[in-house]
Each structure stands twice: as C-alpha cells, then as structure tokens.
Design a protein around this motif. Structure first.
Motif, PDB file in Angstrom:
ATOM      1  N   VAL A 105      17.711  53.881 -87.881  1.00 54.25           N
ATOM      2  CA  VAL A 105      16.662  53.431 -88.795  1.00 54.25           C
ATOM      3  C   VAL A 105      16.440  51.944 -88.594  1.00 54.25           C
ATOM      4  O   VAL A 105      17.368  51.178 -88.356  1.00 54.25           O
ATOM      5  N   SER A 106      15.176  51.534 -88.688  1.00 48.24           N
ATOM      6  CA  SER A 106      14.812  50.148 -88.464  1.00 48.24           C
ATOM      7  C   SER A 106      15.132  49.283 -89.677  1.00 48.24           C
ATOM      8  O   SER A 106      15.544  49.766 -90.726  1.00 48.24           O
ATOM      9  N   TRP A 107      14.908  47.982 -89.528  1.00 47.86           N
ATOM     10  CA  TRP A 107      15.273  47.019 -90.561  1.00 47.86           C
ATOM     11  C   TRP A 107      14.778  47.407 -91.944  1.00 47.86           C
ATOM     12  O   TRP A 107      15.520  47.406 -92.904  1.00 47.86           O
ATOM     13  N   GLY A 108      13.511  47.712 -92.039  1.00 52.15           N
ATOM     14  CA  GLY A 108      12.922  47.989 -93.341  1.00 52.15           C
ATOM     15  C   GLY A 108      12.928  49.453 -93.715  1.00 52.15           C
ATOM     16  O   GLY A 108      12.553  49.805 -94.841  1.00 52.15           O
ATOM     17  N   GLY A 109      13.334  50.301 -92.776  1.00 51.84           N
ATOM     18  CA  GLY A 109      13.396  51.734 -93.041  1.00 51.84           C
ATOM     19  C   GLY A 109      12.147  52.503 -92.671  1.00 51.84           C
ATOM     20  O   GLY A 109      12.113  53.726 -92.801  1.00 51.84           O
ATOM     21  N   ALA A 110      11.127  51.816 -92.182  1.00 47.24           N
ATOM     22  CA  ALA A 110       9.868  52.508 -91.885  1.00 47.24           C
ATOM     23  C   ALA A 110       9.959  53.362 -90.625  1.00 47.24           C
ATOM     24  O   ALA A 110       9.209  54.326 -90.471  1.00 47.24           O
ATOM     25  N   ASN A 111      10.836  52.975 -89.709  1.00 43.53           N
ATOM     26  CA  ASN A 111      10.953  53.682 -88.433  1.00 43.53           C
ATOM     27  C   ASN A 111      12.302  54.374 -88.320  1.00 43.53           C
ATOM     28  O   ASN A 111      13.335  53.794 -88.673  1.00 43.53           O
ATOM     29  N   THR A 112      12.268  55.609 -87.817  1.00 44.36           N
ATOM     30  CA  THR A 112      13.491  56.369 -87.618  1.00 44.36           C
ATOM     31  C   THR A 112      13.455  57.086 -86.272  1.00 44.36           C
ATOM     32  O   THR A 112      12.380  57.310 -85.705  1.00 44.36           O
ATOM     33  N   ASP A 113      14.615  57.444 -85.792  1.00 42.08           N
ATOM     34  CA  ASP A 113      14.744  58.153 -84.530  1.00 42.08           C
ATOM     35  C   ASP A 113      15.907  59.135 -84.677  1.00 42.08           C
ATOM     36  O   ASP A 113      16.896  58.817 -85.351  1.00 42.08           O
ATOM     37  N   TYR A 114      15.767  60.318 -84.072  1.00 45.80           N
ATOM     38  CA  TYR A 114      16.782  61.351 -84.219  1.00 45.80           C
ATOM     39  C   TYR A 114      17.105  61.996 -82.876  1.00 45.80           C
ATOM     40  O   TYR A 114      16.234  62.124 -82.009  1.00 45.80           O
ATOM     41  N   ALA A 115      18.340  62.438 -82.757  1.00 45.75           N
ATOM     42  CA  ALA A 115      18.693  63.295 -81.632  1.00 45.75           C
ATOM     43  C   ALA A 115      18.005  64.648 -81.820  1.00 45.75           C
ATOM     44  O   ALA A 115      17.815  65.099 -82.952  1.00 45.75           O
ATOM     45  N   ASP A 116      17.633  65.272 -80.721  1.00 46.13           N
ATOM     46  CA  ASP A 116      16.939  66.564 -80.804  1.00 46.13           C
ATOM     47  C   ASP A 116      17.771  67.592 -81.575  1.00 46.13           C
ATOM     48  O   ASP A 116      17.217  68.446 -82.272  1.00 46.13           O
ATOM     49  N   SER A 117      19.074  67.512 -81.462  1.00 43.40           N
ATOM     50  CA  SER A 117      19.947  68.512 -82.075  1.00 43.40           C
ATOM     51  C   SER A 117      19.950  68.466 -83.597  1.00 43.40           C
ATOM     52  O   SER A 117      20.389  69.427 -84.240  1.00 43.40           O
ATOM     53  N   VAL A 118      19.465  67.369 -84.185  1.00 45.29           N
ATOM     54  CA  VAL A 118      19.499  67.252 -85.653  1.00 45.29           C
ATOM     55  C   VAL A 118      18.106  67.120 -86.268  1.00 45.29           C
ATOM     56  O   VAL A 118      17.981  67.089 -87.494  1.00 45.29           O
ATOM     57  N   LYS A 119      17.078  67.039 -85.451  1.00 48.19           N
ATOM     58  CA  LYS A 119      15.714  66.892 -85.972  1.00 48.19           C
ATOM     59  C   LYS A 119      15.370  68.051 -86.898  1.00 48.19           C
ATOM     60  O   LYS A 119      15.638  69.211 -86.592  1.00 48.19           O
ATOM     61  N   ALA A 132      25.676  49.160 -86.144  1.00 47.99           N
ATOM     62  CA  ALA A 132      24.561  48.254 -86.413  1.00 47.99           C
ATOM     63  C   ALA A 132      24.408  47.229 -85.298  1.00 47.99           C
ATOM     64  O   ALA A 132      25.369  46.911 -84.592  1.00 47.99           O
ATOM     65  N   ASN A 133      23.185  46.746 -85.166  1.00 44.81           N
ATOM     66  CA  ASN A 133      22.916  45.606 -84.297  1.00 44.81           C
ATOM     67  C   ASN A 133      21.763  44.812 -84.886  1.00 44.81           C
ATOM     68  O   ASN A 133      21.101  45.249 -85.828  1.00 44.81           O
ATOM     69  N   ARG A 134      21.511  43.642 -84.310  1.00 40.43           N
ATOM     70  CA  ARG A 134      20.457  42.779 -84.835  1.00 40.43           C
ATOM     71  C   ARG A 134      19.212  42.824 -83.948  1.00 40.43           C
ATOM     72  O   ARG A 134      18.377  41.928 -84.010  1.00 40.43           O
ATOM     73  N   LYS A 135      19.083  43.878 -83.162  1.00 37.33           N
ATOM     74  CA  LYS A 135      17.948  44.003 -82.269  1.00 37.33           C
ATOM     75  C   LYS A 135      16.747  44.547 -83.018  1.00 37.33           C
ATOM     76  O   LYS A 135      16.870  45.312 -83.976  1.00 37.33           O
ATOM     77  N   ALA A 136      15.578  44.174 -82.551  1.00 31.07           N
ATOM     78  CA  ALA A 136      14.351  44.707 -83.109  1.00 31.07           C
ATOM     79  C   ALA A 136      14.212  46.176 -82.737  1.00 31.07           C
ATOM     80  O   ALA A 136      14.759  46.626 -81.731  1.00 31.07           O
ATOM     81  N   TRP A 137      13.449  46.893 -83.540  1.00 26.37           N
ATOM     82  CA  TRP A 137      13.301  48.330 -83.321  1.00 26.37           C
ATOM     83  C   TRP A 137      12.774  48.656 -81.931  1.00 26.37           C
ATOM     84  O   TRP A 137      13.240  49.590 -81.284  1.00 26.37           O
ATOM     85  N   ARG A 138      11.834  47.887 -81.459  1.00 21.84           N
ATOM     86  CA  ARG A 138      11.228  48.181 -80.163  1.00 21.84           C
ATOM     87  C   ARG A 138      12.236  48.059 -79.027  1.00 21.84           C
ATOM     88  O   ARG A 138      12.061  48.636 -77.965  1.00 21.84           O
ATOM     89  N   ALA A 139      13.317  47.304 -79.268  1.00 21.56           N
ATOM     90  CA  ALA A 139      14.350  47.158 -78.249  1.00 21.56           C
ATOM     91  C   ALA A 139      15.408  48.254 -78.351  1.00 21.56           C
ATOM     92  O   ALA A 139      16.239  48.405 -77.447  1.00 21.56           O
ATOM     93  N   VAL A 140      15.366  49.016 -79.427  1.00 21.70           N
ATOM     94  CA  VAL A 140      16.417  49.996 -79.684  1.00 21.70           C
ATOM     95  C   VAL A 140      15.922  51.433 -79.506  1.00 21.70           C
ATOM     96  O   VAL A 140      16.657  52.284 -79.003  1.00 21.70           O
ATOM     97  N   VAL A 141      14.687  51.674 -79.939  1.00 23.80           N
ATOM     98  CA  VAL A 141      14.175  53.042 -79.922  1.00 23.80           C
ATOM     99  C   VAL A 141      14.156  53.574 -78.497  1.00 23.80           C
ATOM    100  O   VAL A 141      13.798  52.884 -77.551  1.00 23.80           O
ATOM    101  N   GLY A 142      14.619  54.793 -78.335  1.00 24.27           N
ATOM    102  CA  GLY A 142      14.686  55.385 -77.009  1.00 24.27           C
ATOM    103  C   GLY A 142      15.912  54.968 -76.215  1.00 24.27           C
ATOM    104  O   GLY A 142      16.047  55.348 -75.049  1.00 24.27           O
ATOM    105  N   ARG A 143      16.787  54.187 -76.829  1.00 18.61           N
ATOM    106  CA  ARG A 143      18.028  53.747 -76.176  1.00 18.61           C
ATOM    107  C   ARG A 143      19.210  54.128 -77.071  1.00 18.61           C
ATOM    108  O   ARG A 143      19.838  53.260 -77.683  1.00 18.61           O
ATOM    109  N   PRO A 144      19.526  55.404 -77.134  1.00 16.55           N
ATOM    110  CA  PRO A 144      20.563  55.891 -78.060  1.00 16.55           C
ATOM    111  C   PRO A 144      21.968  55.756 -77.488  1.00 16.55           C
ATOM    112  O   PRO A 144      22.708  56.745 -77.376  1.00 16.55           O
ATOM    113  N   TYR A 145      22.310  54.554 -77.118  1.00 18.64           N
ATOM    114  CA  TYR A 145      23.570  54.354 -76.406  1.00 18.64           C
ATOM    115  C   TYR A 145      24.565  53.589 -77.267  1.00 18.64           C
ATOM    116  O   TYR A 145      24.222  52.654 -77.989  1.00 18.64           O
ATOM    117  N   VAL A 146      25.835  53.953 -77.130  1.00 22.73           N
ATOM    118  CA  VAL A 146      26.907  53.264 -77.854  1.00 22.73           C
ATOM    119  C   VAL A 146      26.867  51.768 -77.575  1.00 22.73           C
ATOM    120  O   VAL A 146      27.032  50.954 -78.496  1.00 22.73           O
TER     121      VAL A 146
END
Length: 128
Positions: free
Chosen positions: A51-65, A98-112
C-alpha cells in the motif's frame, strides 16, 4: 527509521478470516510504503500486498487477489491485512515491511530487497 510489530495471526479453519495488523513507531510513518510478505516452511519469502503512503494505491499477488485487502490508518500508524476465504496454502509466517520509496518506484517490484525495515512476523495457520 521505523520499527514494525505485527499481530493478529492465529489458527483458523479453511474459508475463515483473519485481520493482521502492523503497528509502526515513528512520526513519519505516512511517508513509508508498506507491504506484507509471507514465508512458509521450506519456501522463499513471497510478496502478498503493498500500500502506498496515503493508502490510495495498492498491489496484490495474484494468489490473494479478491480475498485479501490491505489498508492503512496513518493516524494510528497501522497497516492492516484483511484475509478472507483463507486456504491451507495461505498458512505462513506473515511479515510487515516498509521503505521510503515512492509508489511508482515500488509497484511491480514485489521483491524482498526493495524493503528496508521488517517486523518479526506473525504466524497464520489454516486447517483444512
């Protein structure tokens, strides 16, 4: 820096629900992207949701969507993972990260490696 503490895990029957919480310390929690990962015995840690900073954006693994919902309440410094229709394969140790990266830098990069701060985990067990 932020410290994360997970809670809410437990034993549930297949088809049941649980809500996990991730409580964070620090006054700047609202500037952290937060994710949930899970790790089952003998398997690698895998991404569940973010989930992004403000909660407006979310991303899910296909297995839990469609079954899991991530949300956050920055006033309470807490992120939630609502888990419905649980399956035995959802059983794992669930971690908040958690990290301090912006959403655009995180979405699509579901890596530890994308996440800098981790909690100790909360165990979810699903009986069939």
């Amino acid at each position: 820096q932020v410290q994360l503490v997970e809670s809410g895990g437990g034993l549930v029957q297949a088809g049941g629900s649980l809500r996990l919480s991730c409580a964070a310390s620090g006054r700047t929690f609202s500037s952290y992207t937060v994710a949930w990962f899970r790790q089952a015995p003998g398997k690698e840690r895998e991404f569940v949701a973010a989930v992004s900073w403000g909660g407006a954006n979310t991303d899910y693994a296909d297995s839990v969507k469609g079954r899991f919902t991530i949300s956050r309440d920055n006033a309470k410094n807490t992120v939630y993972l609502q888990m419905n229709s649980l399956k035995p394969e959802d059983a794992a140790l669930y971690y908040c990260a958690a990290n301090r990266k912006a959403w655009r830098a995180v979405v699509g990069r579901p890596y530890v490696a994308e996440y800098d701060y981790w909690g100790q985990g909360t165990q979810v067990t699903v009986s069939s």
